[in-house]
Design a protein around this motif. Structure first.
Motif, PDB file in Angstrom:
ATOM      1  N   GLY A  24      35.813  -6.526  10.071  1.00 45.96           N
ATOM      2  CA  GLY A  24      34.623  -6.456   9.168  1.00 45.96           C
ATOM      3  C   GLY A  24      34.151  -5.086   9.166  1.00 45.96           C
ATOM      4  O   GLY A  24      34.492  -4.036  10.234  1.00 45.96           O
ATOM      5  N   LEU A  25      33.237  -4.663   8.209  1.00 46.30           N
ATOM      6  CA  LEU A  25      32.850  -3.294   8.079  1.00 46.30           C
ATOM      7  C   LEU A  25      31.250  -3.389   7.910  1.00 46.30           C
ATOM      8  O   LEU A  25      30.739  -4.314   7.279  1.00 46.30           O
ATOM      9  CB  LEU A  25      33.084  -2.586   6.932  1.00 46.30           C
ATOM     10  CG  LEU A  25      32.774  -1.284   6.598  1.00 46.30           C
ATOM     11  CD1 LEU A  25      33.360  -0.225   7.666  1.00 46.30           C
ATOM     12  CD2 LEU A  25      33.256  -0.917   5.021  1.00 46.30           C
ATOM     13  N   TYR A  26      30.604  -2.421   8.667  1.00 42.71           N
ATOM     14  CA  TYR A  26      29.075  -2.244   8.565  1.00 42.71           C
ATOM     15  C   TYR A  26      28.944  -0.775   8.141  1.00 42.71           C
ATOM     16  O   TYR A  26      29.378   0.226   8.565  1.00 42.71           O
ATOM     17  CB  TYR A  26      28.539  -2.341  10.087  1.00 42.71           C
ATOM     18  CG  TYR A  26      27.139  -1.856  10.306  1.00 42.71           C
ATOM     19  CD1 TYR A  26      26.381  -0.861   9.769  1.00 42.71           C
ATOM     20  CD2 TYR A  26      26.398  -2.912  10.816  1.00 42.71           C
ATOM     21  CE1 TYR A  26      25.262  -0.872   9.689  1.00 42.71           C
ATOM     22  CE2 TYR A  26      25.111  -2.944  11.100  1.00 42.71           C
ATOM     23  CZ  TYR A  26      24.398  -1.853  10.486  1.00 42.71           C
ATOM     24  OH  TYR A  26      23.071  -1.998  10.687  1.00 42.71           O
ATOM     25  N   VAL A  27      28.248  -0.871   7.027  1.00 41.24           N
ATOM     26  CA  VAL A  27      28.001   0.428   6.186  1.00 41.24           C
ATOM     27  C   VAL A  27      26.479   0.724   6.305  1.00 41.24           C
ATOM     28  O   VAL A  27      25.522   0.036   5.752  1.00 41.24           O
ATOM     29  CB  VAL A  27      28.151   0.251   4.496  1.00 41.24           C
ATOM     30  CG1 VAL A  27      27.942   1.592   3.651  1.00 41.24           C
ATOM     31  CG2 VAL A  27      29.607  -0.186   4.350  1.00 41.24           C
ATOM     32  N   ILE A  28      26.391   1.823   7.234  1.00 38.59           N
ATOM     33  CA  ILE A  28      25.277   2.183   7.422  1.00 38.59           C
ATOM     34  C   ILE A  28      24.319   2.662   6.004  1.00 38.59           C
ATOM     35  O   ILE A  28      24.896   3.418   5.329  1.00 38.59           O
ATOM     36  CB  ILE A  28      24.894   3.305   8.393  1.00 38.59           C
ATOM     37  CG1 ILE A  28      24.979   2.668   9.660  1.00 38.59           C
ATOM     38  CG2 ILE A  28      23.726   3.894   8.365  1.00 38.59           C
ATOM     39  CD1 ILE A  28      24.961   3.719  10.978  1.00 38.59           C
TER      40      ILE A  28
ATOM     41  N   ALA B 291      24.596  -5.328  -2.339  1.00 40.65           N
ATOM     42  CA  ALA B 291      24.925  -6.552  -3.056  1.00 40.65           C
ATOM     43  C   ALA B 291      24.664  -6.600  -4.549  1.00 40.65           C
ATOM     44  O   ALA B 291      25.635  -7.201  -4.902  1.00 40.65           O
ATOM     45  CB  ALA B 291      24.116  -7.587  -2.207  1.00 40.65           C
ATOM     46  N   GLU B 292      23.908  -6.080  -5.015  1.00 39.04           N
ATOM     47  CA  GLU B 292      23.838  -6.075  -6.649  1.00 39.04           C
ATOM     48  C   GLU B 292      24.922  -5.366  -7.149  1.00 39.04           C
ATOM     49  O   GLU B 292      25.416  -5.814  -8.309  1.00 39.04           O
ATOM     50  CB  GLU B 292      22.469  -5.456  -7.071  1.00 39.04           C
ATOM     51  CG  GLU B 292      21.260  -6.332  -6.684  1.00 39.04           C
ATOM     52  CD  GLU B 292      20.089  -5.379  -6.639  1.00 39.04           C
ATOM     53  OE1 GLU B 292      19.877  -4.552  -6.996  1.00 39.04           O
ATOM     54  OE2 GLU B 292      18.938  -6.305  -6.285  1.00 39.04           O
ATOM     55  N   ALA B 293      25.481  -4.403  -6.483  1.00 43.96           N
ATOM     56  CA  ALA B 293      26.747  -3.531  -7.160  1.00 43.96           C
ATOM     57  C   ALA B 293      28.086  -4.186  -6.882  1.00 43.96           C
ATOM     58  O   ALA B 293      28.932  -3.752  -7.256  1.00 43.96           O
ATOM     59  CB  ALA B 293      26.423  -2.209  -6.691  1.00 43.96           C
ATOM     60  N   GLY B 294      27.748  -5.206  -6.304  1.00 42.86           N
ATOM     61  CA  GLY B 294      29.211  -5.851  -5.840  1.00 42.86           C
ATOM     62  C   GLY B 294      29.692  -6.008  -4.384  1.00 42.86           C
ATOM     63  O   GLY B 294      30.500  -6.658  -3.902  1.00 42.86           O
ATOM     64  N   GLY B 295      28.926  -5.434  -3.442  1.00 40.90           N
ATOM     65  CA  GLY B 295      28.872  -5.691  -1.906  1.00 40.90           C
ATOM     66  C   GLY B 295      28.779  -7.261  -1.568  1.00 40.90           C
ATOM     67  O   GLY B 295      28.087  -7.966  -2.339  1.00 40.90           O
ATOM     68  N   LEU B 296      29.302  -7.501  -0.433  1.00 37.81           N
ATOM     69  CA  LEU B 296      29.312  -8.825  -0.095  1.00 37.81           C
ATOM     70  C   LEU B 296      27.806  -9.240   0.455  1.00 37.81           C
ATOM     71  O   LEU B 296      27.322 -10.300  -0.086  1.00 37.81           O
ATOM     72  CB  LEU B 296      30.150  -9.157   1.086  1.00 37.81           C
ATOM     73  CG  LEU B 296      30.420 -10.563   1.586  1.00 37.81           C
ATOM     74  CD1 LEU B 296      30.799 -11.621   0.653  1.00 37.81           C
ATOM     75  CD2 LEU B 296      31.245 -10.377   2.843  1.00 37.81           C
TER      76      LEU B 296
ATOM     77  N   ALA C 261      31.960  -7.146   4.537  1.00 34.96           N
ATOM     78  CA  ALA C 261      31.121  -6.056   5.051  1.00 34.96           C
ATOM     79  C   ALA C 261      29.684  -6.436   4.765  1.00 34.96           C
ATOM     80  O   ALA C 261      29.255  -7.339   4.084  1.00 34.96           O
ATOM     81  CB  ALA C 261      31.525  -5.012   4.065  1.00 34.96           C
ATOM     82  N   VAL C 262      28.883  -5.808   5.567  1.00 33.54           N
ATOM     83  CA  VAL C 262      27.351  -5.654   5.438  1.00 33.54           C
ATOM     84  C   VAL C 262      26.740  -4.350   5.230  1.00 33.54           C
ATOM     85  O   VAL C 262      27.307  -3.604   5.917  1.00 33.54           O
ATOM     86  CB  VAL C 262      26.715  -6.379   7.044  1.00 33.54           C
ATOM     87  CG1 VAL C 262      27.037  -5.656   7.960  1.00 33.54           C
ATOM     88  CG2 VAL C 262      25.388  -6.699   6.651  1.00 33.54           C
ATOM     89  N   TYR C 263      25.970  -4.592   4.602  1.00 32.27           N
ATOM     90  CA  TYR C 263      25.175  -3.408   3.808  1.00 32.27           C
ATOM     91  C   TYR C 263      23.680  -3.159   4.210  1.00 32.27           C
ATOM     92  O   TYR C 263      23.289  -4.277   4.301  1.00 32.27           O
ATOM     93  CB  TYR C 263      25.510  -3.221   2.558  1.00 32.27           C
ATOM     94  CG  TYR C 263      26.953  -2.954   2.186  1.00 32.27           C
ATOM     95  CD1 TYR C 263      27.723  -2.049   1.721  1.00 32.27           C
ATOM     96  CD2 TYR C 263      27.578  -4.372   1.646  1.00 32.27           C
ATOM     97  CE1 TYR C 263      28.833  -2.043   1.452  1.00 32.27           C
ATOM     98  CE2 TYR C 263      28.916  -4.399   1.294  1.00 32.27           C
ATOM     99  CZ  TYR C 263      29.663  -3.163   0.947  1.00 32.27           C
ATOM    100  OH  TYR C 263      30.991  -3.405   0.674  1.00 32.27           O
ATOM    101  N   GLY C 264      23.341  -1.922   4.218  1.00 29.39           N
ATOM    102  CA  GLY C 264      21.811  -1.856   4.148  1.00 29.39           C
ATOM    103  C   GLY C 264      21.494  -2.025   2.399  1.00 29.39           C
ATOM    104  O   GLY C 264      22.256  -1.025   1.896  1.00 29.39           O
ATOM    105  N   PHE C 265      20.340  -2.190   2.309  1.00 36.69           N
ATOM    106  CA  PHE C 265      19.694  -2.233   1.020  1.00 36.69           C
ATOM    107  C   PHE C 265      20.330  -3.216  -0.145  1.00 36.69           C
ATOM    108  O   PHE C 265      21.758  -3.208  -0.252  1.00 36.69           O
ATOM    109  CB  PHE C 265      19.741  -1.001   0.147  1.00 36.69           C
ATOM    110  CG  PHE C 265      18.944   0.117   1.137  1.00 36.69           C
ATOM    111  CD1 PHE C 265      17.570  -0.113   1.872  1.00 36.69           C
ATOM    112  CD2 PHE C 265      19.174   1.434   1.351  1.00 36.69           C
ATOM    113  CE1 PHE C 265      16.976   0.728   2.627  1.00 36.69           C
ATOM    114  CE2 PHE C 265      18.688   2.415   2.288  1.00 36.69           C
ATOM    115  CZ  PHE C 265      17.428   1.923   2.846  1.00 36.69           C
ATOM    116  N   SER C 266      19.617  -3.926  -0.884  1.00 35.59           N
ATOM    117  CA  SER C 266      20.144  -4.909  -1.712  1.00 35.59           C
ATOM    118  C   SER C 266      20.899  -4.446  -2.908  1.00 35.59           C
ATOM    119  O   SER C 266      21.679  -4.894  -3.504  1.00 35.59           O
ATOM    120  CB  SER C 266      18.760  -5.930  -2.204  1.00 35.59           C
ATOM    121  OG  SER C 266      17.884  -5.134  -2.839  1.00 35.59           O
ATOM    122  N   GLU C 267      20.645  -3.127  -3.242  1.00 32.83           N
ATOM    123  CA  GLU C 267      21.579  -2.303  -4.134  1.00 32.83           C
ATOM    124  C   GLU C 267      22.806  -2.453  -3.979  1.00 32.83           C
ATOM    125  O   GLU C 267      23.844  -2.471  -4.825  1.00 32.83           O
ATOM    126  CB  GLU C 267      21.031  -1.054  -4.301  1.00 32.83           C
ATOM    127  CG  GLU C 267      19.523  -0.810  -4.861  1.00 32.83           C
ATOM    128  CD  GLU C 267      18.511  -0.961  -4.156  1.00 32.83           C
ATOM    129  OE1 GLU C 267      17.288  -0.647  -4.533  1.00 32.83           O
ATOM    130  OE2 GLU C 267      18.563  -1.080  -3.072  1.00 32.83           O
TER     131      GLU C 267
END
Length: 296
Positions: A189-193, A224-229, A216-222
């Protein structure tokens, strides 16, 4: 009024809209009764202090700044001009305010509770991939604040007992090398700060992650809105909107030193179900049930 952004004008357009639409509600209109100077660092932290100095020379009644590094840069060039910040992590530890309840300086605004969110995101990633043994963390090694975020991630991992591998980037050019390294490390998995650098290049990062077929998990909903999981965060739009309330109060002679720093009351878990299907990732029902928003 002065505006200092760590990313680009275009990349933060929706956030600027939230800020200035709210200011419009208060009766402030650019070109009529609001004189505005903007500067953008375009992800280059070493430009922030010079840009802050340019804005301070403009002698604004209030200076708005987004991000911890930007706020630090502003604090180095003025301790008198009123400053409103958003998405700042560790404002007390960074010396920006004396306390959240009573800032006691020329600064106030809204915080990003990075310790809490960093721990929560790692747990979410583990819930998403229960058998995960190794997680890579994409971060900017030149951002001192991210070292504190990494410490919080390592602390959360003490119970999860996964192997953490750091992928350090300092510029857009480093991203290709980082993902080449990711390909060879067999991460689960990947964690994107949520650094300004990662935020600015989120489309490229998400595309590279999809090529690895990696959760992958990301900070900020932008993201996920751009295609992040999946993302778990404060609302950037809400922080920019509320910042206008601070600015209005300062225009009406309030002192930043006496305006308590606001901590977010709500966090949002966003899951991109469409991306999960494309990556052939099954989201556990226990995670889906916690989502505030599903993108399908």
């Amino acid at each position: 009024m002065a505006y200092l952004g760590p990313t680009t004008d275009a990349g933060s357009a929706h956030l600027q809209h939230a800020l200035f639409a709210r200011l419009h509600d208060f009766g402030y209109v650019e070109g009529k009764n609001l004189l505005l100077e903007r500067r953008f660092a375009e992800g280059e932290y070493d430009r922030l202090e010079a840009l802050a100095a340019e804005l301070v020379a403009f002698k604004p009644d209030v200076l708005f700044v987004s991000g911890t590094q930007g706020a630090i840069a502003v604090s180095r060039v003025t301790r008198s001009i009123p400053v409103v910040f958003v998405t700042v992590s560790y404002p007390v530890a960074m010396g920006l305010v004396r306390s959240l309840a009573y800032p006691g300086t020329n600064m106030t605004g809204l915080v990003n509770p990075s310790d809490l969110l960093s721990r929560a995101r790692l747990h979410l990633l583990k819930d998403l991939v229960p058998k995960a043994k190794k997680v890579a963390v994409l971060h900017n090694s030149q951002n001192a604040v991210e070292s504190l975020m990494l410490a919080a991630i390592r602390e959360a991992n003490e119970k999860l007992r996964m192997s953490l591998a750091q992928l350090a980037v300092t510029s857009e050019q480093d991203l290709s090398m980082a993902f080449d390294a990711l390909s060879g490390m067999r991460a689960d998995g990947l964690y994107v700060i949520e650094s300004p650098l990662n935020f600015m290049h989120r489309a490229r990062i998400i595309e590279s992650v999809s090529e690895e077929y990696l959760p992958a998990v990301y900070g900020f909903s932008e993201f996920a809105e751009a295609g992040g999981l999946m993302s778990y965060s404060i609302s950037l739009v809400e922080q920019f909107r509320i910042a206008a309330d601070f600015i209005d109060k300062i225009f009406r002679s309030a002192k930043p030193a006496e305006l308590p720093v606001v901590q977010p009351a709500k966090f949002e878990l966003v899951i991109n179900v469409k991306t999960a299907k494309a990556l052939d990732i099954t989201i556990p029902q226990s995670v889906l049930q916690r989502a505030d928003r599903l993108i399908e």
